[in-house]
Design a protein around this motif. Structure first.
Motif, PDB file in Angstrom:
ATOM      1  N   SER A  35       0.835  -1.195   0.000  1.00 16.17           N
ATOM      2  CA  SER A  35       0.000   0.000   0.000  1.00 16.17           C
ATOM      3  C   SER A  35       0.871   1.247   0.000  1.00 16.17           C
ATOM      4  N   ASN A  36       0.253   2.350  -0.293  1.00 16.90           N
ATOM      5  CA  ASN A  36       0.942   3.630  -0.179  1.00 16.90           C
ATOM      6  C   ASN A  36       1.425   3.835   1.254  1.00 16.90           C
ATOM      7  N   GLY A  37       2.604   4.405   1.387  1.00 20.11           N
ATOM      8  CA  GLY A  37       3.130   4.732   2.707  1.00 20.11           C
ATOM      9  C   GLY A  37       4.033   3.678   3.303  1.00 20.11           C
ATOM     10  N   VAL A  38       4.087   2.480   2.710  1.00 24.01           N
ATOM     11  CA  VAL A  38       4.965   1.429   3.217  1.00 24.01           C
ATOM     12  C   VAL A  38       6.381   1.679   2.706  1.00 24.01           C
ATOM     13  N   LEU A  39       7.382   1.529   3.600  1.00 20.33           N
ATOM     14  CA  LEU A  39       8.763   1.835   3.257  1.00 20.33           C
ATOM     15  C   LEU A  39       9.599   0.584   3.064  1.00 20.33           C
ATOM     16  N   ASP A  40      10.545   0.672   2.138  1.00 16.80           N
ATOM     17  CA  ASP A  40      11.458  -0.446   1.907  1.00 16.80           C
ATOM     18  C   ASP A  40      12.582  -0.415   2.953  1.00 16.80           C
ATOM     19  N   PRO A  41      13.505  -1.384   2.936  1.00 20.38           N
ATOM     20  CA  PRO A  41      14.569  -1.421   3.957  1.00 20.38           C
ATOM     21  C   PRO A  41      15.449  -0.180   3.982  1.00 20.38           C
ATOM     22  N   ASP A  42      15.482   0.571   2.889  1.00 15.54           N
ATOM     23  CA  ASP A  42      16.267   1.807   2.852  1.00 15.54           C
ATOM     24  C   ASP A  42      15.463   3.020   3.300  1.00 15.54           C
ATOM     25  N   GLY A  43      14.237   2.783   3.747  1.00 16.46           N
ATOM     26  CA  GLY A  43      13.412   3.885   4.215  1.00 16.46           C
ATOM     27  C   GLY A  43      12.730   4.664   3.118  1.00 16.46           C
ATOM     28  N   GLN A  44      12.685   4.104   1.912  1.00 17.14           N
ATOM     29  CA  GLN A  44      12.014   4.752   0.795  1.00 17.14           C
ATOM     30  C   GLN A  44      10.683   4.071   0.508  1.00 17.14           C
ATOM     31  N   PRO A  45       9.708   4.807   0.034  1.00 16.05           N
ATOM     32  CA  PRO A  45       8.396   4.210  -0.218  1.00 16.05           C
ATOM     33  C   PRO A  45       8.419   3.263  -1.404  1.00 16.05           C
ATOM     34  N   TYR A  46       7.693   2.148  -1.268  1.00 12.78           N
ATOM     35  CA  TYR A  46       7.557   1.213  -2.378  1.00 12.78           C
ATOM     36  C   TYR A  46       6.722   1.805  -3.509  1.00 12.78           C
ATOM     37  N   THR A  47       5.779   2.651  -3.163  1.00 13.82           N
ATOM     38  CA  THR A  47       4.893   3.211  -4.172  1.00 13.82           C
ATOM     39  C   THR A  47       5.248   4.669  -4.435  1.00 13.82           C
ATOM     40  N   THR A  48       4.731   5.185  -5.518  1.00 16.43           N
ATOM     41  CA  THR A  48       5.007   6.577  -5.873  1.00 16.43           C
ATOM     42  C   THR A  48       4.136   7.559  -5.101  1.00 16.43           C
ATOM     43  N   VAL A  49       3.202   7.037  -4.336  1.00 16.19           N
ATOM     44  CA  VAL A  49       2.252   7.907  -3.638  1.00 16.19           C
ATOM     45  C   VAL A  49       2.675   8.078  -2.183  1.00 16.19           C
ATOM     46  N   THR A  50       3.097   9.282  -1.829  1.00 19.18           N
ATOM     47  CA  THR A  50       3.437   9.653  -0.459  1.00 19.18           C
ATOM     48  C   THR A  50       2.776  10.989  -0.169  1.00 19.18           C
ATOM     49  N   THR A  51       2.825  11.406   1.070  1.00 18.26           N
ATOM     50  CA  THR A  51       2.277  12.726   1.395  1.00 18.26           C
ATOM     51  C   THR A  51       2.964  13.810   0.568  1.00 18.26           C
ATOM     52  N   ASP A  52       4.292  13.749   0.511  1.00 20.13           N
ATOM     53  CA  ASP A  52       5.038  14.764  -0.242  1.00 20.13           C
ATOM     54  C   ASP A  52       4.711  14.711  -1.731  1.00 20.13           C
ATOM     55  N   SER A  53       4.641  13.491  -2.289  1.00 15.52           N
ATOM     56  CA  SER A  53       4.378  13.383  -3.728  1.00 15.52           C
ATOM     57  C   SER A  53       2.967  13.849  -4.060  1.00 15.52           C
ATOM     58  N   LEU A  54       2.020  13.518  -3.188  1.00 14.85           N
ATOM     59  CA  LEU A  54       0.648  13.955  -3.433  1.00 14.85           C
ATOM     60  C   LEU A  54       0.562  15.476  -3.454  1.00 14.85           C
ATOM     61  N   VAL A  55       1.189  16.102  -2.459  1.00 17.97           N
ATOM     62  CA  VAL A  55       1.164  17.557  -2.386  1.00 17.97           C
ATOM     63  C   VAL A  55       1.848  18.165  -3.608  1.00 17.97           C
ATOM     64  N   ALA A  56       3.009  17.578  -3.970  1.00 19.64           N
ATOM     65  CA  ALA A  56       3.769  18.102  -5.101  1.00 19.64           C
ATOM     66  C   ALA A  56       3.019  17.944  -6.419  1.00 19.64           C
ATOM     67  N   GLU A  57       2.198  16.902  -6.515  1.00 21.10           N
ATOM     68  CA  GLU A  57       1.540  16.593  -7.781  1.00 21.10           C
ATOM     69  C   GLU A  57       0.115  17.143  -7.884  1.00 21.10           C
ATOM     70  N   TYR A  58      -0.365  17.787  -6.828  1.00 19.62           N
ATOM     71  CA  TYR A  58      -1.694  18.387  -6.928  1.00 19.62           C
ATOM     72  C   TYR A  58      -1.705  19.412  -8.059  1.00 19.62           C
ATOM     73  N   ASN A  59      -2.798  19.399  -8.836  1.00 20.27           N
ATOM     74  CA  ASN A  59      -2.930  20.422  -9.868  1.00 20.27           C
ATOM     75  C   ASN A  59      -3.437  21.720  -9.231  1.00 20.27           C
ATOM     76  N   ASP A  60      -3.620  22.733 -10.044  1.00 24.38           N
ATOM     77  CA  ASP A  60      -3.920  24.066  -9.509  1.00 24.38           C
ATOM     78  C   ASP A  60      -5.210  24.094  -8.708  1.00 24.38           C
ATOM     79  N   ILE A  61      -6.250  23.389  -9.167  1.00 25.74           N
ATOM     80  CA  ILE A  61      -7.522  23.437  -8.444  1.00 25.74           C
ATOM     81  C   ILE A  61      -7.436  22.650  -7.140  1.00 25.74           C
ATOM     82  N   GLU A  62      -6.664  21.585  -7.129  1.00 29.27           N
ATOM     83  CA  GLU A  62      -6.472  20.809  -5.898  1.00 29.27           C
ATOM     84  C   GLU A  62      -5.657  21.609  -4.885  1.00 29.27           C
ATOM     85  N   LYS A  63      -4.646  22.330  -5.364  1.00 27.96           N
ATOM     86  CA  LYS A  63      -3.862  23.184  -4.469  1.00 27.96           C
ATOM     87  C   LYS A  63      -4.738  24.280  -3.870  1.00 27.96           C
TER      88      LYS A  63
END
Length: 544
Positions: free
Chosen positions: A416-444
């Protein structure tokens, strides 16, 4: 990094981990046939992620999928006693088990599946079929390690409506109705001349459950997704379409239909027509799930119609209810991929699935190919270039063409989103930071107006709910006598009955509702509820 270098690196890591058959190193691929009950189109297995999977495992997948319904396809397999190598049958796995179609994967997992055991961890024991038969016949495809970062909610409304209302969002059905009606009155047509529609859905096929049935449980009963069932604090199972709350909800839909707010075509339009209608931007509100309407959302974004895309809103029937969209229900255990008795190379099959469960495999199916779909920054962290993000957002064929995320919902295990690999990186592309960074103008604009970080923050959060000791009811493989009766009650009585309740006149509603309830009871509803309650008691006892 060039593509061939990436593939060689992935292959080398897999060989060192002992996760690939010797054939991979020799360049001879084993072809495994795979029935995916969720498949909709042919996959030639030529996108970059598919090629990388073959390089890493020595396996090519030849996909088959339902040409009619998944149930009919599974029934045909059983009648012919002829099965593909791998099977994801969704809710029909019980029929395959009863027919002896699956092999017990546990001996293969013990010998070749270290990544499978690592991935399922503490929930591995939940994979066992039953107390009477503890074999492992499927690997759950349900997201592991749930983190509630996103939700499509029980209902959606266009961002433009919320913006026009000073970014106030509805939390009750009455507020939802008022916003829709006010917007229609102020804006009866779109800028390109389409007559606006208040609410739409599609109920001409199995999606009646997604756009009509499921929202009723979420909104009216304020209950998590247990299919057609409500489970009370004593673990009694109640057929949800008989509750007084749902009666009130469907009476509301009937009124919306008769007032011209609900799409007059909702009961007959195809899914394709529904998506095309949403993509015009003329539909103000829907009651759907993101995976079901995502194509329309992507098309709207591609056309620059951001204010006509859909915001998830936490509505319930009454203001004393709590929207359960973010409640975690545990790993779904009844739906997943299994190896059939006809598989000629079960070792290659289990090694392929073990690679899918490995850290490298999960990064590959979620992120794609390094140097192509994602990059590594100076700190060694994965990130997606802006052009890749925009490519995904604006091209409906992105997943199919690149393979990125295409195999995540493929019936195979995944984090699932938010799960980290042994290096502390997310397995999925969806994180809090990525979601915020990828919001379009109306979502922002929305999150800023709401004073929150994530769009999902306007919903009651997961930690506000108690953990449930059972999996989602829809995911369990039930005994055939229960599943057959449930299917009959759902598709032969509730589906046409609920539609009739909605499209009838308001004066006819009471009689139409009672006729449906009477028919449910006349066809075994009381015994079905008792049977489901006993079935749930077995599941609770197994957990305890």
């Amino acid at each position: 990094m060039k593509k061939k270098q990436v593939l060689a690196a992935v292959l080398g890591m897999a060989m060192l981990a002992g996760t690939i058959p010797a054939a991979a190193a020799e360049g001879d691929a084993v072809t495994l046939t795979y029935f995916n009950a969720d498949g909709k189109e042919e996959d030639p297995w030529t996108n970059p992620v598919a090629q990388a999977l073959t390089e890493a495992t020595g396996v090519k997948i030849q996909l088959t999928f339902p040409v009619t319904t998944d149930a009919e396809s599974v029934a045909l397999m059983i009648a012919d006693d002829d099965y593909p190598d791998l099977i994801f049958a969704k809710g029909n796995a019980g029929d395959l088990y009863d027919a002896g179609a699956y092999i017990d994967m546990e001996p293969l997992i013990d010998e070749y599946g270290p990544n499978i055991k690592k991935m399922f961890g503490d929930e591995y024991e939940k994979l066992r079929w039953s107390a009477d038969d503890p074999g492992i016949y499927q690997l759950s495809y349900y997201e592991l390690g749930h983190a509630a970062l996103t939700t499509s909610g029980p209902a959606q409304i266009q961002y433009g409506v919320l913006k026009e209302n000073g970014w106030k969002y509805p939390t009750t059905l009455a507020e939802y109705e008022e916003m829709i009606k006010s917007y229609l009155e102020a804006h009866p047509t779109t800028d390109d001349g389409y007559d606006r529609i208040g609410i739409s859905m599609t109920t001409s096929d199995w999606r009646w459950m997604i756009t009509l049935g499921n929202p009723a449980g979420f909104i009216a009963d304020a209950a998590p997704d247990n299919g057609q069932w409500l489970i009370d604090e004593d673990y009694n199972c109640i057929y949800k379409h008989r509750t007084e709350e749902e009666k009130e909800y469907f009476q509301w839909l009937c009124r919306m239909y008769n007032e011209g707010i609900l799409d007059p075509d909702f009961a007959t339009q195809t899914y394709e027509d529904y998506i095309a209608k949403l993509a015009t931007g003329r539909v103000v509100a829907i009651t759907d799930a993101m995976w079901d309407y995502q194509e329309a959302q992507t098309l709207l974004i591609g056309d620059g119609k951001l204010e006509q895309t859909y915001a998830a809103v936490p509505i319930t029937l009454r203001d004393d209810q709590t929207c359960p969209s973010l409640q975690y229900q545990g790993m779904g255990v009844g739906w997943g991929v299994g190896i059939s008795k006809d598989c000629e190379d079960p070792v290659a099959a289990i090694k392929f699935l073990d690679y899918i469960c490995s850290d490298e495999g999960q990064v590959l199916i979620h992120w794609g190919v390094e140097g192509v779909n994602y990059q590594i920054d100076e700190n060694g962290n994965r990130y997606r270039p802006e052009e890749e993000i925009q490519y995904q957002k604006s091209d409906a064929d992105y997943a199919k063409d690149t393979g990125v995320g295409y195999y995540v919902g493929n019936g195979w295990p995944h984090y699932s989103n938010g799960v980290l690999d042994p290096d502390g990186q997310p397995y999925t592309t969806v994180t809090t930071d990525s979601l915020v960074a990828e919001y379009n103008d109306i979502e922002k604009e929305a999150v800023e107006a709401w004073g929150v970080t994530l769009l999902a923050d306007i919903f009651p959060q997961a930690d506000e709910f108690e953990a449930l000791p059972y999996a989602p009811m829809w995911a369990y493989q039930k005994p055939s006598e229960l599943s057959e009766t449930e299917d009959m009650l759902n598709n032969e009585i509730a589906w046409p009955g609920l539609v009739k309740c909605v499209i009838g006149t308001e004066d006819e509603f009471e009689a139409n509702w009672q006729a449906m309830i009477d028919e449910l009871y006349a066809n075994g509803l009381e015994d079905m509820e008792a049977g489901m309650t006993a079935f749930m008691a077995e599941k609770i006892a197994a957990v305890e």
